[in-house]
Scaffold this motif. Structure first.
Motif, PDB file in Angstrom:
ATOM      1  N   THR A  78       0.855  -1.192   0.000  1.00  0.00           N
ATOM      2  CA  THR A  78       0.000   0.000   0.000  1.00  0.00           C
ATOM      3  C   THR A  78       0.880   1.226   0.000  1.00  0.00           C
ATOM      4  O   THR A  78       2.098   1.117   0.164  1.00  0.00           O
ATOM      5  N   ASP A  79       0.252   2.385  -0.114  1.00  0.00           N
ATOM      6  CA  ASP A  79       1.036   3.603   0.019  1.00  0.00           C
ATOM      7  C   ASP A  79       0.872   4.174   1.426  1.00  0.00           C
ATOM      8  O   ASP A  79       1.226   5.302   1.702  1.00  0.00           O
ATOM      9  N   TYR A  80       0.321   3.332   2.300  1.00  0.00           N
ATOM     10  CA  TYR A  80       0.099   3.764   3.675  1.00  0.00           C
ATOM     11  C   TYR A  80       1.425   3.684   4.416  1.00  0.00           C
ATOM     12  O   TYR A  80       1.911   2.620   4.751  1.00  0.00           O
ATOM     13  N   LYS A  81       2.007   4.840   4.642  1.00  0.00           N
ATOM     14  CA  LYS A  81       3.329   4.845   5.279  1.00  0.00           C
ATOM     15  C   LYS A  81       3.281   5.575   6.618  1.00  0.00           C
ATOM     16  O   LYS A  81       4.314   5.942   7.168  1.00  0.00           O
ATOM     17  N   ASN A  82       2.081   5.783   7.091  1.00  0.00           N
ATOM     18  CA  ASN A  82       1.950   6.672   8.234  1.00  0.00           C
ATOM     19  C   ASN A  82       2.255   6.021   9.575  1.00  0.00           C
ATOM     20  O   ASN A  82       2.437   6.701  10.555  1.00  0.00           O
ATOM     21  N   ASP A  83       2.275   4.735   9.590  1.00  0.00           N
ATOM     22  CA  ASP A  83       2.657   4.067  10.840  1.00  0.00           C
ATOM     23  C   ASP A  83       3.951   3.325  10.551  1.00  0.00           C
ATOM     24  O   ASP A  83       3.952   2.270   9.919  1.00  0.00           O
ATOM     25  N   GLU A  84       5.041   3.869  11.058  1.00  0.00           N
ATOM     26  CA  GLU A  84       6.356   3.318  10.711  1.00  0.00           C
ATOM     27  C   GLU A  84       6.593   1.955  11.329  1.00  0.00           C
ATOM     28  O   GLU A  84       7.569   1.291  11.029  1.00  0.00           O
ATOM     29  N   CYS A  85       5.740   1.561  12.215  1.00  0.00           N
ATOM     30  CA  CYS A  85       5.879   0.256  12.858  1.00  0.00           C
ATOM     31  C   CYS A  85       4.982  -0.768  12.167  1.00  0.00           C
ATOM     32  O   CYS A  85       5.438  -1.800  11.684  1.00  0.00           O
ATOM     33  N   ARG A  86       3.723  -0.394  12.089  1.00  0.00           N
ATOM     34  CA  ARG A  86       2.716  -1.331  11.612  1.00  0.00           C
ATOM     35  C   ARG A  86       2.964  -1.809  10.187  1.00  0.00           C
ATOM     36  O   ARG A  86       2.633  -2.920   9.809  1.00  0.00           O
ATOM     37  N   VAL A  87       3.534  -0.926   9.350  1.00  0.00           N
ATOM     38  CA  VAL A  87       3.695  -1.274   7.936  1.00  0.00           C
ATOM     39  C   VAL A  87       4.690  -2.412   7.701  1.00  0.00           C
ATOM     40  O   VAL A  87       4.796  -2.927   6.590  1.00  0.00           O
ATOM     41  N   TRP A  88       5.406  -2.806   8.742  1.00  0.00           N
ATOM     42  CA  TRP A  88       6.391  -3.886   8.589  1.00  0.00           C
ATOM     43  C   TRP A  88       5.936  -5.192   9.233  1.00  0.00           C
ATOM     44  O   TRP A  88       6.675  -6.186   9.234  1.00  0.00           O
TER      45      TRP A  88
END
Lengths: 132, 424
Positions: free
Chosen positions: A47-57
């Motif tokens: 996704t382009d959702y980069k707003n949670d630097e933890c959750r996206v990984w």
């Protein structure tokens, strides 16, 4: 052990205290081919959702087949095309302490996994059927 | 040549990320704020076959509409359809590179880009509720009512003076559904009342009964028609407008406005017996009768409803709450306006019909005037002694009851005494 995306995870903002090694059965939305490269990609690449630097990984899983099916039904009501993004099937597997660290499930049976480096979950998961 | 602004170089996401609406693990709906401080919603709607290109629908919202969604008053689909100016952007993004923008209306989106019809937010699924609520100061909109907001929006959109019947509670009413019979009867009663008010407004209250089949009245009959042109789930709310608008070049008050004023004045006045006694004569019996039917229906079905009207050109707005208690009050106040006049007189003539069991009679006077009614109980047994041959002088007690809503008074004649005449 080192996390797969150790460098990318912003450990300053990422609270990993709730996460620990465990052995648990897990269910995940995947595409029909278990070897599809998207199946175990973290959200950062999907996704382009980069707003949670933890959750996206972290990877998403469910405790049971029923809970994963219930979730996809809800998601589909809000976003009919969601299976094009998340996958059309559900895979089942057993996670152990060598795969990474997980947190406690929430009320919907959902939990997250930060994989350890070198883990390939496609070899541990099998398709159990279509998600809907 | 002059430089033309290329919409393609404008990013609809020229804004600040505020939080995720839905969902925690799969953020499909996120909230931004634009330069005006309004919420901008970004919805994931589609992707290509290998998932490398994502498509989003992005739209601006009124903050109050966002609150309606968070409160579960409007569905997710309604959220899309509430896009400001009925416009939004479709944009496609390939991981790190914005590709293209299209301006479109949510009405024109493919069906599978929109949430299912009855999908409402589950409060447990909202990720950043507090962040979003506080950033947009949604507390200042807490007293706003979605039905009211929608009424004014739809009326403005179609530039139509619009009545709203909001079915709030009652047997047969649920969120988004209503029994067909209930909806049918209520709207029919409302439509009848509206028609009679139109006839009163056009022809005056002393017009008498209108022959709606007559060719000469067809234009007026057509003019009195209304149509339901929209509805929302709220529990169930419908929006009605006159089928044909009447252009008023010089009058400040439109025809529909005049009718609406009469309707809402009547509702208000009917709840105050003193006021009603003063103003009741302004309405024809047909209007009163229609109004009584509507209120009796509300009372019988134990309905809790709002009636409202809005005129978009000058933002004039009227609203009355009606429930079984107020309907009972209205019916009671109107019925208390019944008057009964009494009279007593003698008539000479012959009996033309007699029922010795019930005491019913028919009598024709020497002037060929006809009377009918009942013998008073006290003298009922004397019926067997009466005949159709002889002349009688009878004394009649007459009660003339004028009931509101009835054009003709009810006359009840009772014979209190009778004497056989030796001769005419």
């Amino acid at each position: 052990m080192e996390l797969k995306y150790e460098e990318e995870i912003n450990t300053n903002t990422c609270d990993l205290d709730p996460f620990s090694e465990s052995e648990r059965k897990a269910y995940r939305f995947v595409f029909q081919d278990i070897d599809d490269s998207r199946n175990f990609d973290p959200p950062y690449y999907r996704t382009d959702y980069k707003n949670d630097e933890c959750r996206v990984w972290a990877l998403s899983f469910f405790d049971s087949l029923e809970e994963s099916k219930a979730k996809i039904r809800t998601l589909k009501k809000h976003t009919p095309n969601i299976q094009k993004k998340l996958g059309t099937h559900i895979a089942e597997g057993n996670l152990d302490k060598n795969d990474g660290i997980t947190n406690k499930s929430n009320g919907e049976g959902h939990f997250s996994l930060f994989e350890y480096k070198g883990v390939d979950l496609s070899t541990k998961f099998n398709i159990v059927g279509p998600s809907i | 040549m002059k430089k033309i602004h290329d919409i393609g170089s404008y990013s609809p996401l020229d804004k600040k990320f505020i939080g995720t609406l839905l969902f925690s693990a799969y953020p499909i709906t996120t909230v931004y704020s634009n330069k005006k401080g309004n919420p901008v919603i970004k919805e994931w709607v589609d992707c290509n076959k290998n998932g490398t290109v994502d498509r989003y629908f992005i739209y601006e919202l009124d903050p109050s509409v966002l609150l309606f969604f968070l409160r579960g008053e409007i569905s997710h689909k309604d959220l899309f359809l509430s896009a400001k100016n009925n416009l939004g952007f479709i944009f496609e993004k390939n991981r790190d590179e914005e590709k293209k923008y299209l301006i479109t209306s949510p009405q024109d989106l493919p069906e599978d880009y929109l949430p299912e019809y009855d999908t409402y937010v589950n409060p447990d699924d909202i990720v950043d509720y507090d962040k979003i609520y506080q950033y947009f100061n949604l507390d200042i909109y807490e007293d706003k009512d979605y039905n009211n907001y929608y009424h004014k929006s739809i009326s403005s959109k179609y530039n139509a003076e619009t009545f709203n019947i909001h079915f709030k509670t009652g047997s047969g009413i649920k969120h988004g559904t209503i029994d067909t019979e209930l909806l049918g009867i209520t709207t029919l009663e409302f439509d009848n009342l509206y028609k009679e008010l139109v006839f009163d407004t056009f022809l005056g209250k002393d017009r008498g009964s209108l022959n709606t089949k007559s060719k000469s009245n067809q234009e007026l009959v057509e003019f009195s028609k209304t149509e339901i042109y929209n509805n929302i789930a709220a529990s169930y709310s419908i929006f009605i407008r006159p089928k044909y608008s009447h252009a008023t070049l010089f009058d400040k008050e439109t025809f529909t406005e005049s009718v609406a004023n009469k309707l809402f004045n009547l509702i208000e006045e009917s709840l105050d017996s003193e006021k009603l006694a003063d103003t009741y004569s302004r309405y024809s019996e047909f209007v009163i009768s229609s109004y009584l039917n509507l209120m009796a229906h509300v009372k019988e079905k134990n309905l809790n409803m709002d009636f409202a009207w809005y005129k978009p050109t000058n933002k004039a707005y009227k609203k009355n709450k009606v429930n079984s208690r107020t309907a009972y009050q209205a019916v009671s106040n109107i019925n208390n306006l019944s008057t009964t006049e009494k009279d007593q007189f003698d008539v000479t003539g012959k009996f033309t019909a007699l029922n010795c069991n019930t005491g019913h009679f028919a009598f024709e006077s020497v002037n060929e005037e006809e009377f009918s009614g009942y013998l008073e109980k006290r003298i009922r047994d004397s019926a067997v002694s009466l005949n159709f041959k002889d002349f009688y002088k009878i004394t009649i007690d007459r009660a003339i009851e004028k009931e509101p809503g009835k054009a003709d008074p009810k006359i009840t004649d009772t014979i209190i005494s009778h004497y056989k005449m030796d001769r005419k």
